[in-house]
Design an enzyme around this catalytic site. Structure first.
Site, PDB file in Angstrom:
ATOM      1  N   LYS A  22     -21.782  17.259  44.326  1.00 18.69           N
ATOM      2  CA  LYS A  22     -21.765  18.035  45.560  1.00 18.69           C
ATOM      3  C   LYS A  22     -22.401  19.540  44.469  1.00 18.69           C
ATOM      4  O   LYS A  22     -23.039  19.775  45.259  1.00 18.69           O
ATOM      5  CB  LYS A  22     -19.926  18.729  45.350  1.00 18.69           C
ATOM      6  CG  LYS A  22     -20.547  20.418  45.941  1.00 18.69           C
ATOM      7  CD  LYS A  22     -19.032  21.228  45.828  1.00 18.69           C
ATOM      8  CE  LYS A  22     -18.122  21.641  45.320  1.00 18.69           C
ATOM      9  NZ  LYS A  22     -19.041  22.422  44.578  1.00 18.69           N
ATOM     10  N   ASN A  23     -22.781  19.952  43.523  1.00 14.18           N
ATOM     11  CA  ASN A  23     -23.024  21.008  42.675  1.00 14.18           C
ATOM     12  C   ASN A  23     -24.681  21.299  42.623  1.00 14.18           C
ATOM     13  O   ASN A  23     -25.318  21.706  42.327  1.00 14.18           O
ATOM     14  CB  ASN A  23     -22.271  21.371  41.897  1.00 14.18           C
ATOM     15  CG  ASN A  23     -21.129  22.287  41.823  1.00 14.18           C
ATOM     16  OD1 ASN A  23     -21.000  22.100  43.170  1.00 14.18           O
ATOM     17  ND2 ASN A  23     -20.748  23.053  41.480  1.00 14.18           N
ATOM     18  N   ARG A  92     -19.833  29.928  49.245  1.00 14.07           N
ATOM     19  CA  ARG A  92     -21.140  31.384  48.355  1.00 14.07           C
ATOM     20  C   ARG A  92     -22.241  30.691  47.574  1.00 14.07           C
ATOM     21  O   ARG A  92     -22.994  31.750  48.120  1.00 14.07           O
ATOM     22  CB  ARG A  92     -19.588  32.229  47.679  1.00 14.07           C
ATOM     23  CG  ARG A  92     -19.643  31.284  46.337  1.00 14.07           C
ATOM     24  CD  ARG A  92     -18.939  32.423  45.355  1.00 14.07           C
ATOM     25  NE  ARG A  92     -19.882  33.623  44.891  1.00 14.07           N
ATOM     26  CZ  ARG A  92     -20.851  33.017  43.961  1.00 14.07           C
ATOM     27  NH1 ARG A  92     -21.910  32.017  43.469  1.00 14.07           N
ATOM     28  NH2 ARG A  92     -21.537  34.047  43.113  1.00 14.07           N
ATOM     29  N   CYS A 116     -14.642  35.532  45.572  1.00 13.72           N
ATOM     30  CA  CYS A 116     -13.320  34.403  45.973  1.00 13.72           C
ATOM     31  C   CYS A 116     -12.304  33.924  44.661  1.00 13.72           C
ATOM     32  O   CYS A 116     -12.169  34.874  44.115  1.00 13.72           O
ATOM     33  CB  CYS A 116     -13.750  33.103  45.840  1.00 13.72           C
ATOM     34  SG  CYS A 116     -14.291  32.390  43.918  1.00 13.72           S
ATOM     35  N   ARG A 121     -18.149  37.173  41.029  1.00 13.37           N
ATOM     36  CA  ARG A 121     -19.180  36.429  42.232  1.00 13.37           C
ATOM     37  C   ARG A 121     -19.684  36.870  42.917  1.00 13.37           C
ATOM     38  O   ARG A 121     -20.117  36.521  44.157  1.00 13.37           O
ATOM     39  CB  ARG A 121     -18.235  34.754  42.542  1.00 13.37           C
ATOM     40  CG  ARG A 121     -16.943  34.272  42.154  1.00 13.37           C
ATOM     41  CD  ARG A 121     -17.166  33.116  42.406  1.00 13.37           C
ATOM     42  NE  ARG A 121     -18.041  32.176  41.988  1.00 13.37           N
ATOM     43  CZ  ARG A 121     -17.604  30.860  42.664  1.00 13.37           C
ATOM     44  NH1 ARG A 121     -17.052  30.356  43.177  1.00 13.37           N
ATOM     45  NH2 ARG A 121     -19.280  29.968  41.961  1.00 13.37           N
ATOM     46  N   ASP A 306     -15.379  24.070  35.543  1.00 17.45           N
ATOM     47  CA  ASP A 306     -14.236  23.660  36.896  1.00 17.45           C
ATOM     48  C   ASP A 306     -13.712  22.399  35.899  1.00 17.45           C
ATOM     49  O   ASP A 306     -12.801  21.789  36.956  1.00 17.45           O
ATOM     50  CB  ASP A 306     -15.722  22.567  37.380  1.00 17.45           C
ATOM     51  CG  ASP A 306     -17.254  23.726  37.750  1.00 17.45           C
ATOM     52  OD1 ASP A 306     -17.834  23.699  38.135  1.00 17.45           O
ATOM     53  OD2 ASP A 306     -16.329  25.303  38.099  1.00 17.45           O
ATOM     54  N   ILE A 328     -16.015  31.881  31.884  1.00 16.35           N
ATOM     55  CA  ILE A 328     -16.543  32.233  33.060  1.00 16.35           C
ATOM     56  C   ILE A 328     -16.441  32.971  33.767  1.00 16.35           C
ATOM     57  O   ILE A 328     -17.520  33.434  34.473  1.00 16.35           O
ATOM     58  CB  ILE A 328     -17.598  30.460  33.021  1.00 16.35           C
ATOM     59  CG1 ILE A 328     -17.386  29.850  32.000  1.00 16.35           C
ATOM     60  CG2 ILE A 328     -18.047  30.267  34.105  1.00 16.35           C
ATOM     61  CD1 ILE A 328     -19.218  30.371  31.339  1.00 16.35           C
ATOM     62  N   ARG A 398     -13.376  20.401  49.995  1.00 17.32           N
ATOM     63  CA  ARG A 398     -14.573  21.246  50.292  1.00 17.32           C
ATOM     64  C   ARG A 398     -15.132  20.099  49.170  1.00 17.32           C
ATOM     65  O   ARG A 398     -16.824  20.201  48.762  1.00 17.32           O
ATOM     66  CB  ARG A 398     -14.097  22.703  49.596  1.00 17.32           C
ATOM     67  CG  ARG A 398     -14.597  23.514  50.153  1.00 17.32           C
ATOM     68  CD  ARG A 398     -14.052  24.753  49.902  1.00 17.32           C
ATOM     69  NE  ARG A 398     -15.182  25.522  49.197  1.00 17.32           N
ATOM     70  CZ  ARG A 398     -15.390  26.376  49.164  1.00 17.32           C
ATOM     71  NH1 ARG A 398     -14.976  27.293  49.069  1.00 17.32           N
ATOM     72  NH2 ARG A 398     -16.897  26.472  48.938  1.00 17.32           N
TER      73      ARG A 398
HETATM   74  C1  EPZ Z   1     -21.708  27.289  39.490  1.00 15.39           C
HETATM   75  O1  EPZ Z   1     -21.274  28.877  40.724  1.00 15.39           O
HETATM   76  C2  EPZ Z   1     -21.301  26.244  40.131  1.00 15.39           C
HETATM   77  N1  EPZ Z   1     -20.619  26.348  41.779  1.00 15.39           N
HETATM   78  C3  EPZ Z   1     -19.752  26.378  40.513  1.00 15.39           C
HETATM   79  O2  EPZ Z   1     -18.751  25.149  40.319  1.00 15.39           O
HETATM   80  C4  EPZ Z   1     -19.312  26.840  38.793  1.00 15.39           C
HETATM   81  O3  EPZ Z   1     -17.808  26.961  38.503  1.00 15.39           O
HETATM   82  C5  EPZ Z   1     -20.431  27.565  38.068  1.00 15.39           C
HETATM   83  O4  EPZ Z   1     -22.040  27.740  38.241  1.00 15.39           O
HETATM   84  C6  EPZ Z   1     -19.718  27.591  36.272  1.00 15.39           C
HETATM   85  O5  EPZ Z   1     -20.474  26.337  35.586  1.00 15.39           O
HETATM   86  C7  EPZ Z   1     -22.009  25.290  42.327  1.00 15.39           C
HETATM   87  O6  EPZ Z   1     -23.040  25.261  41.735  1.00 15.39           O
HETATM   88  C8  EPZ Z   1     -22.469  25.622  43.925  1.00 15.39           C
HETATM   89  P1  EPZ Z   1     -22.836  30.735  37.612  1.00 15.39           P
HETATM   90  P2  EPZ Z   1     -22.053  29.820  40.399  1.00 15.39           P
HETATM   91  O7  EPZ Z   1     -23.589  32.174  38.343  1.00 15.39           O
HETATM   92  O8  EPZ Z   1     -23.516  29.293  39.830  1.00 15.39           O
HETATM   93  C9  EPZ Z   1     -21.486  35.438  37.036  1.00 15.39           C
HETATM   94  C10 EPZ Z   1     -16.759  24.491  41.808  1.00 15.39           C
HETATM   95  O9  EPZ Z   1     -15.632  23.961  41.535  1.00 15.39           O
HETATM   96  N2  EPZ Z   1     -22.542  35.947  38.418  1.00 15.39           N
HETATM   97  O10 EPZ Z   1     -22.996  30.417  37.204  1.00 15.39           O
HETATM   98  O11 EPZ Z   1     -21.701  30.631  41.521  1.00 15.39           O
HETATM   99  C11 EPZ Z   1     -20.461  34.603  37.736  1.00 15.39           C
HETATM  100  O12 EPZ Z   1     -19.720  36.156  38.750  1.00 15.39           O
HETATM  101  C12 EPZ Z   1     -17.750  25.743  41.955  1.00 15.39           C
HETATM  102  O13 EPZ Z   1     -17.419  23.666  42.022  1.00 15.39           O
HETATM  103  C13 EPZ Z   1     -22.878  37.195  37.464  1.00 15.39           C
HETATM  104  O14 EPZ Z   1     -22.330  37.964  36.938  1.00 15.39           O
HETATM  105  O15 EPZ Z   1     -21.631  30.328  38.709  1.00 15.39           O
HETATM  106  C14 EPZ Z   1     -19.384  34.698  36.938  1.00 15.39           C
HETATM  107  O16 EPZ Z   1     -18.609  34.846  35.981  1.00 15.39           O
HETATM  108  C15 EPZ Z   1     -16.616  26.556  40.998  1.00 15.39           C
HETATM  109  N3  EPZ Z   1     -23.648  37.371  38.665  1.00 15.39           N
HETATM  110  C16 EPZ Z   1     -20.909  33.593  36.026  1.00 15.39           C
HETATM  111  O17 EPZ Z   1     -22.332  34.762  36.165  1.00 15.39           O
HETATM  112  C17 EPZ Z   1     -24.633  36.952  39.664  1.00 15.39           C
HETATM  113  O18 EPZ Z   1     -25.441  37.454  40.030  1.00 15.39           O
HETATM  114  C18 EPZ Z   1     -21.400  32.726  35.788  1.00 15.39           C
HETATM  115  O19 EPZ Z   1     -21.710  32.436  36.932  1.00 15.39           O
HETATM  116  C19 EPZ Z   1     -24.747  35.088  38.771  1.00 15.39           C
HETATM  117  C20 EPZ Z   1     -23.319  35.423  38.249  1.00 15.39           C
END
Ligand code: EPZ
Length: 419
Positions: A22-23, A92, A116, A121, A306, A328, A398
């Site tokens: 999915k990701n 998102r 969420c 996020r 995850d 994370i 999802r």
């Molecule tokens: C991706 O989300 C995945 N989703 C998530 O999977 C996964 O948990 C996550 O990466 C971490 O591996 C997809 O790929 C669609 P991040 P993403 O940006 O990109 C902070 C699932 O279950 N952050 O790596 O949204 C954020 O809040 C989902 O399939 C900022 O502060 O995660 C988090 O604490 C859940 N500002 C950390 O960074 C930003 O602009 C890592 O988030 C972006 C992120």
């Protein structure tokens, strides 16, 4: 809302096939916006988040055909470069269209995702990276409005913290920017590497994807391509744990063992017998109670956040106390209260869950709060004595394709109760 009804205590035996990731599929679909020629993607999982992304692409003006997981996107005319709130609020990852739309059309209007269950996020890192490529970005009325009428200009971007979709968003913008872009502190997840391979097949010039420093040489335009999405490593990890928690013997196929190496090491320390049968199949066997083994989630190649909830389900019946630290996301322990209803003994202290293993769980009525928490509850229900009812399984729909059929095929007593 649909529910799952699960009776625990049955060891699972047989073969569990893993679907496409999915990701990886989500950014790959967004990347199709970067060219006016058709792009065909294979092994796209039939899950709700993908349907949402397909709806979003259609909203921007692209045409799509989805033939049971083979999707062709034709983004010849994008007359509405926008991701509206009512779509983004359900997923998102819709922010992944921000970079491609700005790069291709010179503008984008994307609703801010809002929080969420697992955390705030924000997408501030996405926005600041695109500004460094020359986009002017305003945020008002809950929307990010990006403009780059003269196109984007390559730059050196250093992410303050590692962000998976932030890396993907800016990578998709940089491939059409003028000149060279360097992305430092880039995410190294396999999904980033898979996206880069699709973009390269479309004519992009990218080096270093999968490492923390990615170099991009911008090109005038991209062309159509065909690409097969990598296996879903989180589904593969969930299935590894299903084999262990059920005290069964499972062969997981169509997967990439390397992508779940961090989990395999921890499961082997806990006592599971795991064999990498080939470069696309893993066998897991286990019986009894696992040893308590600590885990700290980290960006790839560390232990995946995850898989934290699913691993915790197994540790609830471990011999001893395990410390599970979530680095994370700030609120990714929503599953613990529900596990406690099944008899788990878990104490939360800040970013750490302290899990004191019990010798059994009992079935109960529980509620899913988010995608991976729902998987954790399914695993706990496979452990538990008696019947568990899990409410709000739309969370699971999802990100897991036909999950109840797959688990039932290897002996799980699971049925969906339609609302
Ligand atoms: C991706 O989300 C995945 N989703 C998530 O999977 C996964 O948990 C996550 O990466 C971490 O591996 C997809 O790929 C669609 P991040 P993403 O940006 O990109 C902070 C699932 O279950 N952050 O790596 O949204 C954020 O809040 C989902 O399939 C900022 O502060 O995660 C988090 O604490 C859940 N500002 C950390 O960074 C930003 O602009 C890592 O988030 C972006 C992120």
């Amino acid at each position: 809302m649909d529910q799952f009804k699960i009776t625990g205590g049955t060891p699972l035996h047989g073969e569990l096939p893993v679907s496409g990731s999915k990701n990886s599929a989500l950014p790959a679909l967004a990347a199709c916006l970067l060219t006016e020629e058709p792009v065909t993607l294979r092994r796209i999982p039939q899950v709700k988040d993908i349907a949402t992304m397909e709806q979003l692409l259609s909203h921007t003006g692209a045409q799509l055909t989805d033939d049971d997981g083979t999707v062709t996107v034709n983004a010849r005319s994008l007359d509405n470069p926008e991701a509206p709130y009512d779509v983004v609020k359900t997923m998102r990852a819709s922010s992944l269209v921000l970079g491609p739309l700005v790069a291709r059309t010179g503008r984008a209007r994307v609703s801010m995702p809002g929080g969420c269950a697992i955390g705030a996020r924000p997408i501030n890192l996405h926005v600041s990276a695109l500004e460094q490529l020359g986009a002017t970005i305003e945020q008002s009325h809950g929307y990010v409005e990006a403009q780059a009428p003269a196109g984007l200009q390559g730059a050196t971007i250093h992410f303050d913290r590692i962000t998976v979709t932030g890396t993907e968003d800016v990578l998709m913008a940089a491939v059409l920017a003028r000149g060279e872009t360097t992305i430092r502190n880039a995410a190294r997840e396999p999904e980033v590497k898979d996206l880069a391979e699709l973009l390269i097949a479309m004519g992009a010039k990218i080096e270093g994807a999968g490492t923390s420093i990615i170099h991009v040489q911008g090109v005038e335009r991209l062309h159509g391509a065909e690409h097969t999405i990598i296996p879903d490593r989180i589904e593969a990890g969930t299935f590894l744990l299903a084999g262990a928690v059920s005290q069964g013997d499972i062969l997981i196929t169509h997967c990439n063992p390397e992508h779940v190496a961090a989990l395999i090491v921890k499961m082997q320390k806990a006592g599971a017998d795991i064999e990498e049968v080939s470069n696309c199949a893993i066998r897991v066997r286990f019986s009894g109670r696992p040893r308590a083994v600590d885990v700290t989630t980290e960006e790839y190649p560390g232990f995946a956040t995850d898989l934290q909830a699913q691993y915790m389900a197994w540790m609830t019946v471990a011999q001893g106390i395990s410390f599970i630290t979530e680095t994370i996301f700030e609120n990714r322990f929503m599953h613990t209260q529900e596990l406690a209803r099944m008899g788990a003994n878990i104490r939360i202290e800040g970013r750490q869950a302290i899990v004191a293993g019990e010798d059994h769980l009992t079935g109960a009525q529980v509620i899913a709060s988010d995608l991976r928490a729902s998987a954790s509850l399914v695993l706990a229900a496979l452990i538990a004595q008696g019947e568990t009812t899990i409410d709000r399984v739309y969370h699971m729909d999802r990100g897991y394709e036909r999950i109840e059929q797959k688990l039932a095929a290897v002996g799980a007593k699971i049925e969906r109760i339609a609302a």
